[in-house]
Design a protein around this motif. Structure first.
Motif, PDB file in Angstrom:
ATOM      1  N   ASP A   1       0.834  -1.201   0.000  1.00 17.80           N
ATOM      2  CA  ASP A   1       0.000   0.000   0.000  1.00 17.80           C
ATOM      3  C   ASP A   1       0.873   1.257   0.000  1.00 17.80           C
ATOM      4  O   ASP A   1       0.578   2.225  -0.717  1.00 17.80           O
ATOM      5  N   ILE A   2       1.919   1.248   0.801  1.00 17.05           N
ATOM      6  CA  ILE A   2       2.824   2.402   0.870  1.00 17.05           C
ATOM      7  C   ILE A   2       3.475   2.640  -0.487  1.00 17.05           C
ATOM      8  O   ILE A   2       3.557   3.778  -0.969  1.00 17.05           O
ATOM      9  N   ALA A   3       3.896   1.565  -1.132  1.00 22.02           N
ATOM     10  CA  ALA A   3       4.539   1.682  -2.443  1.00 22.02           C
ATOM     11  C   ALA A   3       3.566   2.268  -3.465  1.00 22.02           C
ATOM     12  O   ALA A   3       3.941   3.126  -4.274  1.00 22.02           O
ATOM     13  N   LYS A   4       2.291   1.822  -3.422  1.00 23.00           N
ATOM     14  CA  LYS A   4       1.285   2.309  -4.371  1.00 23.00           C
ATOM     15  C   LYS A   4       0.993   3.791  -4.136  1.00 23.00           C
ATOM     16  O   LYS A   4       0.927   4.587  -5.083  1.00 23.00           O
ATOM     17  N   ILE A   5       0.855   4.189  -2.863  1.00 27.93           N
ATOM     18  CA  ILE A   5       0.552   5.588  -2.538  1.00 27.93           C
ATOM     19  C   ILE A   5       1.700   6.501  -2.946  1.00 27.93           C
ATOM     20  O   ILE A   5       1.490   7.590  -3.493  1.00 27.93           O
ATOM     21  N   ALA A   6       2.919   6.054  -2.705  1.00 29.17           N
ATOM     22  CA  ALA A   6       4.092   6.880  -2.998  1.00 29.17           C
ATOM     23  C   ALA A   6       4.498   6.809  -4.465  1.00 29.17           C
ATOM     24  O   ALA A   6       5.304   7.628  -4.926  1.00 29.17           O
ATOM     25  N   GLY A   7       3.946   5.827  -5.188  1.00 36.16           N
ATOM     26  CA  GLY A   7       4.290   5.684  -6.603  1.00 36.16           C
ATOM     27  C   GLY A   7       5.686   5.147  -6.815  1.00 36.16           C
ATOM     28  O   GLY A   7       6.384   5.528  -7.767  1.00 36.16           O
ATOM     29  N   VAL A   8       6.106   4.235  -5.927  1.00 30.74           N
ATOM     30  CA  VAL A   8       7.440   3.649  -6.037  1.00 30.74           C
ATOM     31  C   VAL A   8       7.321   2.138  -5.891  1.00 30.74           C
ATOM     32  O   VAL A   8       6.239   1.605  -5.622  1.00 30.74           O
ATOM     33  N   SER A   9       8.455   1.449  -6.048  1.00 30.06           N
ATOM     34  CA  SER A   9       8.462   0.002  -5.876  1.00 30.06           C
ATOM     35  C   SER A   9       8.543  -0.357  -4.403  1.00 30.06           C
ATOM     36  O   SER A   9       8.925   0.462  -3.555  1.00 30.06           O
ATOM     37  N   THR A  10       8.171  -1.606  -4.088  1.00 28.07           N
ATOM     38  CA  THR A  10       8.267  -2.055  -2.698  1.00 28.07           C
ATOM     39  C   THR A  10       9.720  -2.085  -2.229  1.00 28.07           C
ATOM     40  O   THR A  10      10.000  -1.859  -1.044  1.00 28.07           O
ATOM     41  N   SER A  11      10.646  -2.359  -3.149  1.00 25.51           N
ATOM     42  CA  SER A  11      12.067  -2.377  -2.764  1.00 25.51           C
ATOM     43  C   SER A  11      12.537  -0.979  -2.361  1.00 25.51           C
ATOM     44  O   SER A  11      13.361  -0.831  -1.450  1.00 25.51           O
ATOM     45  N   THR A  12      11.992   0.054  -3.024  1.00 26.26           N
ATOM     46  CA  THR A  12      12.343   1.427  -2.642  1.00 26.26           C
ATOM     47  C   THR A  12      11.813   1.745  -1.257  1.00 26.26           C
ATOM     48  O   THR A  12      12.502   2.360  -0.436  1.00 26.26           O
TER      49      THR A  12
ATOM     50  N   LYS B   1      13.770  13.543  -2.885  1.00 30.70           N
ATOM     51  CA  LYS B   1      12.380  13.704  -3.318  1.00 30.70           C
ATOM     52  C   LYS B   1      11.583  12.418  -3.115  1.00 30.70           C
ATOM     53  O   LYS B   1      10.450  12.433  -2.604  1.00 30.70           O
ATOM     54  N   THR B   2      12.176  11.295  -3.504  1.00 28.15           N
ATOM     55  CA  THR B   2      11.494  10.007  -3.361  1.00 28.15           C
ATOM     56  C   THR B   2      11.325   9.640  -1.891  1.00 28.15           C
ATOM     57  O   THR B   2      10.272   9.154  -1.460  1.00 28.15           O
ATOM     58  N   ARG B   3      12.378   9.887  -1.118  1.00 28.57           N
ATOM     59  CA  ARG B   3      12.320   9.577   0.309  1.00 28.57           C
ATOM     60  C   ARG B   3      11.182  10.350   0.992  1.00 28.57           C
ATOM     61  O   ARG B   3      10.470   9.829   1.850  1.00 28.57           O
ATOM     62  N   LYS B   4      10.999  11.613   0.598  1.00 31.57           N
ATOM     63  CA  LYS B   4       9.929  12.435   1.168  1.00 31.57           C
ATOM     64  C   LYS B   4       8.557  11.871   0.815  1.00 31.57           C
ATOM     65  O   LYS B   4       7.642  11.883   1.651  1.00 31.57           O
ATOM     66  N   ARG B   5       8.395  11.389  -0.439  1.00 33.39           N
ATOM     67  CA  ARG B   5       7.097  10.820  -0.843  1.00 33.39           C
ATOM     68  C   ARG B   5       6.764   9.578  -0.023  1.00 33.39           C
ATOM     69  O   ARG B   5       5.629   9.388   0.422  1.00 33.39           O
ATOM     70  N   VAL B   6       7.787   8.730   0.166  1.00 35.68           N
ATOM     71  CA  VAL B   6       7.565   7.510   0.946  1.00 35.68           C
ATOM     72  C   VAL B   6       7.243   7.859   2.397  1.00 35.68           C
ATOM     73  O   VAL B   6       6.305   7.300   2.992  1.00 35.68           O
ATOM     74  N   GLN B   7       7.987   8.794   2.963  1.00 35.73           N
ATOM     75  CA  GLN B   7       7.753   9.168   4.350  1.00 35.73           C
ATOM     76  C   GLN B   7       6.371   9.796   4.533  1.00 35.73           C
ATOM     77  O   GLN B   7       5.701   9.564   5.542  1.00 35.73           O
ATOM     78  N   GLN B   8       5.942  10.568   3.529  1.00 34.68           N
ATOM     79  CA  GLN B   8       4.617  11.179   3.597  1.00 34.68           C
ATOM     80  C   GLN B   8       3.527  10.110   3.585  1.00 34.68           C
ATOM     81  O   GLN B   8       2.538  10.196   4.330  1.00 34.68           O
TER      82      GLN B   8
ATOM     83  N   GLN C   1      18.172  17.510   3.476  1.00 38.95           N
ATOM     84  CA  GLN C   1      16.798  17.921   3.190  1.00 38.95           C
ATOM     85  C   GLN C   1      16.595  18.418   1.775  1.00 38.95           C
ATOM     86  O   GLN C   1      15.523  18.235   1.199  1.00 38.95           O
ATOM     87  N   ASN C   2      17.605  19.060   1.222  1.00 38.24           N
ATOM     88  CA  ASN C   2      17.436  19.704  -0.083  1.00 38.24           C
ATOM     89  C   ASN C   2      18.302  19.117  -1.189  1.00 38.24           C
ATOM     90  O   ASN C   2      18.246  19.585  -2.326  1.00 38.24           O
ATOM     91  N   GLY C   3      19.095  18.116  -0.854  1.00 38.45           N
ATOM     92  CA  GLY C   3      19.931  17.477  -1.865  1.00 38.45           C
ATOM     93  C   GLY C   3      21.033  18.357  -2.406  1.00 38.45           C
ATOM     94  O   GLY C   3      21.553  18.106  -3.499  1.00 38.45           O
ATOM     95  N   LYS C   4      21.418  19.393  -1.668  1.00 36.68           N
ATOM     96  CA  LYS C   4      22.472  20.284  -2.142  1.00 36.68           C
ATOM     97  C   LYS C   4      23.828  19.594  -2.075  1.00 36.68           C
ATOM     98  O   LYS C   4      24.065  18.741  -1.221  1.00 36.68           O
ATOM     99  N   PRO C   5      24.745  19.956  -2.979  1.00 37.11           N
ATOM    100  CA  PRO C   5      26.068  19.318  -2.991  1.00 37.11           C
ATOM    101  C   PRO C   5      26.894  19.747  -1.789  1.00 37.11           C
ATOM    102  O   PRO C   5      26.598  20.760  -1.136  1.00 37.11           O
ATOM    103  N   PRO C   6      27.946  18.996  -1.477  1.00 37.22           N
ATOM    104  CA  PRO C   6      28.817  19.363  -0.352  1.00 37.22           C
ATOM    105  C   PRO C   6      29.451  20.736  -0.545  1.00 37.22           C
ATOM    106  O   PRO C   6      29.627  21.204  -1.670  1.00 37.22           O
TER     107      PRO C   6
END
Length: 334
Positions: A9-20, A34-41, A311-316
């Motif tokens: 269900d989490i994978a379907k809601i977030a639009g990702v695979s179960t492995s993700t 971005k993907t991590r935020k969708r899954v966490q949401q 949080q923002n994926g900015k480079p080092p």
């Protein structure tokens, strides 16, 4: 807890695979912000908790940052730790503090890797340390890393970590020039620090100024006892010094004790200069002349750099902040 919701269900809601979803739950770093935020949401919205254990729960809900420090009792680091915790609290991250024995740089790397595997933090901040020989092993960690006040040579490949520091070589060269310009020609040096030693001693050699070095028992172990022992070594060697420069204020305060034990006065007989600008340097007698690092700015900037990447994926980022000479009463011209 919503028992009817599962990982599919989490994978379907977030639009990702179960492995993700699984990688997010287990704290792996190979998932985009971005993907991590969708899954966490999706997890938050459904109040989903895996059935397997509280360990998984801690990984889902954990917003932790590991802070590793060589000596938590050192006033230089204790001030930084306090500020780092305050900044992480504002951002709703928990701080996991770990002290390590700084006998060798391998210890700090082993500690960092072990904590990463065990705690699965969002990021790691390392205070101090010399990574010249072993920094590549830190690449086993796939969460953002910030090295604060650490020794990393300019030739090191830096695309995978952030660093917030001062220019140790330049600042030590500046204090060497200051000492020489004030007429001192017989100088003692206490401490083992690659860049500070290079900057300081190069200036003395260029000016043909004599100096005696007293290394510590272990690299980067800056204690009162070590400073006292090293100063005794200089005083008992027969090399008469008019000034002793120490690579930390802690060492300098220890050196002051040894000088007084010999019945000598500071700065009348021997001048003493420290490095770091910790608070206690203002209250020793005489007030210590020192090179003050921007401790507060280093701490806050380290947290900012880490959270920007998490949080923002900015480079080092790699920032070199200026230090400042604080003229106390422990130094006088010849």
């Amino acid at each position: 807890m919503n028992d009817s919701v599962n990982i599919f269900d989490i994978a379907k809601i977030a639009g990702v695979s179960t492995s993700t979803v699984s990688r997010v739950l287990n704290g792996h770093g190979d998932v985009s912000v971005k993907t991590r935020k969708r899954v966490q949401q999706a997890i938050d919205e459904t109040s989903y908790i895996p059935n397997n254990s509280a360990r998984s729960l801690s990984r889902i809900s954990s917003h932790s940052v590991v802070v590793i420090v060589s000596d938590v009792t050192n006033p230089f680091f204790s001030r930084m730790i306090s500020l780092i915790q305050a900044e992480l609290d504002k951002a709703r991250y928990a701080m996991i503090l770990q002290n390590y024995d700084p006998v060798s740089d391998d210890d700090i790397v082993d500690t960092a890797i072990s904590l990463y595997k065990e705690k699965r933090p969002k990021g790691i901040i390392i205070l101090g340390g010399d990574f010249e020989k072993s920094h590549q092993r830190l690449r086993q960690i796939d969460v953002p890393i910030v090295l604060a006040t650490s020794t990393i040579h300019a030739s090191t490949e830096r695309s995978w970590f952030s660093s917030i520091t001062i220019d140790d070589e330049l600042e030590s060269a500046n204090i060497a020039s200051y000492i020489c310009d004030n007429g001192h020609k017989r100088i003692g040096v206490i401490g083992t620090h690659i860049l500070r030693s290079k900057g300081f001693c190069n200036v003395l050699r260029e000016r043909d100024i004599s100096f005696v070095e007293a290394d510590l028992e272990f690299e980067n172990v800056f204690t009162y006892r070590a400073g006292c022992r090293a100063a005794r070594e200089i005083l008992e060697s027969g090399n008469t010094c008019s000034c002793i420069f120490c690579f930390s204020d802690i060492l300098a305060i220890g050196a002051i004790k040894a000088i007084r034990e010999k019945g000598l006065s500071i700065p009348e007989d021997i001048s003493v200069i420290g490095f770091d600008g910790i608070e206690i340097s203002e209250y020793v007698n005489p007030m210590l002349t020192t090179v003050k690092q921007p401790i507060d700015e280093i701490a806050r900037t380290s947290v900012m750099a880490l959270l920007d990447t998490i949080q923002n994926g900015k480079p080092p980022v790699h920032l070199v902040l200026p230090a400042a000479l604080i003229e106390g009463e422990s130094f006088r011209p010849i």
